[in-house]
Design a protein around this motif. Structure first.
Motif, short mmCIF file in Angstrom:
data_model
loop_
_atom_site.label_atom_id
_atom_site.label_comp_id
_atom_site.label_asym_id
_atom_site.label_seq_id
_atom_site.Cartn_x
_atom_site.Cartn_y
_atom_site.Cartn_z
N VAL A 196 0.95 -0.98 0.21
CA VAL A 196 -0.01 0.06 0.08
C VAL A 196 0.71 1.32 -0.05
O VAL A 196 1.93 1.39 0.70
N GLY A 197 0.87 2.21 -0.99
CA GLY A 197 1.48 3.61 -1.26
C GLY A 197 1.09 4.34 -0.11
O GLY A 197 -0.04 4.44 0.34
N VAL A 198 2.14 5.25 0.56
CA VAL A 198 1.95 6.03 1.61
C VAL A 198 2.57 7.25 1.55
O VAL A 198 3.78 7.31 0.88
N ASP A 199 2.23 8.34 1.98
CA ASP A 199 3.11 9.61 2.23
C ASP A 199 3.28 9.59 3.73
O ASP A 199 2.84 9.79 4.49
N ILE A 200 4.69 9.44 4.10
CA ILE A 200 5.04 9.36 5.55
C ILE A 200 5.10 10.53 6.07
O ILE A 200 5.31 10.61 7.18
N LEU A 208 -1.26 2.97 9.74
CA LEU A 208 -0.83 2.13 8.79
C LEU A 208 0.64 1.57 8.76
O LEU A 208 0.92 0.63 8.62
N LEU A 209 1.32 3.02 9.13
CA LEU A 209 2.73 2.76 9.25
C LEU A 209 3.19 1.69 10.43
O LEU A 209 4.36 0.89 10.45
N ASN A 210 2.34 1.56 11.39
CA ASN A 210 2.78 0.81 12.57
C ASN A 210 1.98 -0.78 12.33
O ASN A 210 2.09 -1.57 13.14
N SER A 211 1.48 -1.09 11.22
CA SER A 211 0.80 -2.26 10.85
C SER A 211 1.50 -3.04 9.87
O SER A 211 1.18 -4.19 9.49
N GLY A 212 2.84 -2.54 9.65
CA GLY A 212 3.48 -3.27 8.34
C GLY A 212 4.91 -2.94 8.34
O GLY A 212 5.46 -2.24 9.39
N VAL A 213 5.36 -3.22 7.28
CA VAL A 213 6.99 -2.97 7.10
C VAL A 213 7.01 -1.89 5.95
O VAL A 213 6.49 -2.12 4.76
N LEU A 214 7.87 -0.80 6.15
CA LEU A 214 7.91 0.31 5.25
C LEU A 214 9.12 0.06 4.14
O LEU A 214 10.01 -0.55 4.67
N TYR A 215 8.76 0.12 2.94
CA TYR A 215 9.85 -0.16 2.00
C TYR A 215 9.88 1.09 1.21
O TYR A 215 8.93 1.77 0.92
N ASN A 216 10.96 1.26 0.53
CA ASN A 216 11.09 2.64 -0.30
C ASN A 216 11.53 1.69 -1.76
O ASN A 216 12.65 1.28 -1.97
N ILE A 217 10.58 1.31 -2.70
CA ILE A 217 10.74 0.56 -3.70
C ILE A 217 10.41 1.25 -5.10
O ILE A 217 9.60 2.21 -5.15
N PRO A 218 10.98 0.82 -6.13
CA PRO A 218 10.73 1.30 -7.55
C PRO A 218 9.38 1.22 -7.99
O PRO A 218 8.59 0.17 -7.79
N THR A 219 8.96 2.26 -8.71
CA THR A 219 7.33 2.08 -9.38
C THR A 219 7.50 2.19 -10.52
O THR A 219 6.90 1.72 -11.39
N ASP A 231 20.43 4.82 -19.52
CA ASP A 231 19.88 5.96 -19.39
C ASP A 231 18.69 6.03 -18.45
O ASP A 231 18.24 7.26 -18.23
N ARG A 232 18.10 5.09 -18.04
CA ARG A 232 16.79 5.00 -17.26
C ARG A 232 17.23 5.75 -16.02
O ARG A 232 18.15 5.53 -15.36
N VAL A 233 16.25 6.37 -15.39
CA VAL A 233 16.26 7.07 -13.89
C VAL A 233 14.98 6.32 -13.46
O VAL A 233 13.94 6.59 -13.61
N MET A 234 15.15 5.58 -12.12
CA MET A 234 14.43 4.78 -11.41
C MET A 234 13.53 5.81 -10.31
O MET A 234 14.40 6.57 -9.71
N GLU A 235 12.31 5.71 -10.51
CA GLU A 235 11.51 6.38 -9.52
C GLU A 235 11.02 5.69 -8.56
O GLU A 235 10.47 4.46 -8.64
N TYR A 236 11.08 5.94 -7.10
CA TYR A 236 10.64 5.36 -6.06
C TYR A 236 9.75 5.74 -5.38
O TYR A 236 9.39 7.00 -5.47
N GLY A 237 9.23 5.01 -4.51
CA GLY A 237 7.84 5.49 -3.60
C GLY A 237 7.78 4.70 -2.30
O GLY A 237 8.45 3.59 -2.26
N HIS A 238 7.34 5.23 -1.40
CA HIS A 238 7.22 4.71 -0.11
C HIS A 238 6.02 3.72 -0.06
O HIS A 238 4.90 4.04 -0.43
N PHE A 239 6.04 2.47 0.44
CA PHE A 239 4.93 1.43 0.40
C PHE A 239 5.11 0.46 1.76
O PHE A 239 6.13 0.34 2.30
N ILE A 240 4.16 0.04 2.27
CA ILE A 240 3.81 -0.59 3.47
C ILE A 240 3.31 -2.05 2.98
O ILE A 240 2.40 -2.06 2.27
N TYR A 241 4.23 -3.01 3.32
CA TYR A 241 3.94 -4.32 3.09
C TYR A 241 3.10 -4.54 4.19
O TYR A 241 3.35 -4.73 5.35
#
Length: 274
Positions: A196-200, A208-219, A231-241
């Motif tokens: 689940v994507g979140v804005d920390i 929600l942050l206390n209910s799972g594990v926070l990852y910063n993963i590519p989207t 040349d690709r630039v990877m964009e990341y987002g914060h997600f709760i597993y």
């Protein structure tokens, strides 16, 4: 209640490893609990045989039986870089005259043991849709009759349909709005075994942050060049597993798939602010 048709991919993997993009070769390499959107998009692109040009959406829900530890022998991280520099004549410390031989392995080589996590008996449900009807049909056709060896994660992490399931189904999902936790419990809208994507920075997500594990993963890949992959630039987002204990949301819009024997609420994997 808004409804739409999407593609549902039913995946089983005997063994899988989903490496975090920011973790390079190291003595210990953990695995993510689920593949990222970019990993899944890579599989879809490979099966289709070409890169999709339209905006698409991906969600994944899944679980595994257990997590094991494996190991392999390898070289230190700088070994191949140094070897390539020697071959190309760029090593400023080793200058070879014509006809001179330098045994790089004998003089520089050193072994290492790398440990890495593996997920065993992985069951995944992937939801996919795209704004292009033509590309949607192209993906659908490719997965109904795949002509390529399918993997998800490493090259050895092959994909087969789940037992008693088709690899691909076109299903209908609906979108529902939850206004409070009581309503979520009543309607059985529980998010589990998913990202689940979140804005920390937003206090609303503290529970929600206390209910799972926070990852910063590519989207996504930004300004991706088909000819020059570097040349690709990877964009990341914060997600709760969220694991199998799940989480009843307090509010928000959620997608729901209801089959004969299952009900799967999920959210599309998006970056913060999307």
């Amino acid at each position: 209640m808004k409804t739409e048709k999407v593609l549902k991919i039913n995946i089983y993997q005997p063994i899988a490893h989903y490496r975090e993009a920011k973790i390079m070769q190291d003595d210990y390499i953990p695995t993510l609990p689920l593949p990222t959107a970019t990993t899944i998009a890579g599989m879809i692109t490979y099966v289709v045989g070409e890169r999709l040009e339209s905006e698409f959406k991906i969600a994944v829900v899944g679980d595994y039986e257990r997590k094991d530890m494996s190991f392999t022998r390898g070289e230190w991280g700088e070994f191949w870089k140094g070897y390539n520099n020697l071959v190309k004549g760029k090593d400023k410390y080793i200058k070879l005259k014509k006809g001179e031989f330098f045994d790089y392995y004998k003089n520089i080589y050193s072994n290492r043991i790398m440990y890495f996590e593996e997920l065993c008996d992985v069951y995944l449900t992937v939801f996919f849709t795209t704004e292009s009807k033509a590309e949607y049909e192209k993906v659908k056709k490719s997965f109904l009759n795949p002509k390529r060896y399918m993997v998800l994660g490493r090259s050895e992490d092959f994909v087969v349909p789940r037992r008693a399931s088709k690899l691909l189904e076109e299903v209908e999902i609906y979108t529902t709005c939850i206004e409070n936790k009581r309503e979520a419990i009543k309607d059985d809208i529980i998010l589990k075994n998913t990202y689940v994507g979140v804005d920390i920075r937003d206090d609303r997500y503290e529970e929600l942050l206390n209910s799972g594990v926070l990852y910063n993963i590519p989207t996504t890949y930004k300004e991706y060049s088909r000819r020059q992959k570097v040349d690709r630039v990877m964009e990341y987002g914060h997600f709760i597993y969220l694991d199998s204990e799940g989480y009843y949301p307090r509010s928000g819009m959620f997608n729901v798939y209801e089959g004969e024997n299952e009900k799967i609420p999920f959210v599309w994997m998006k970056r913060e602010g999307e």
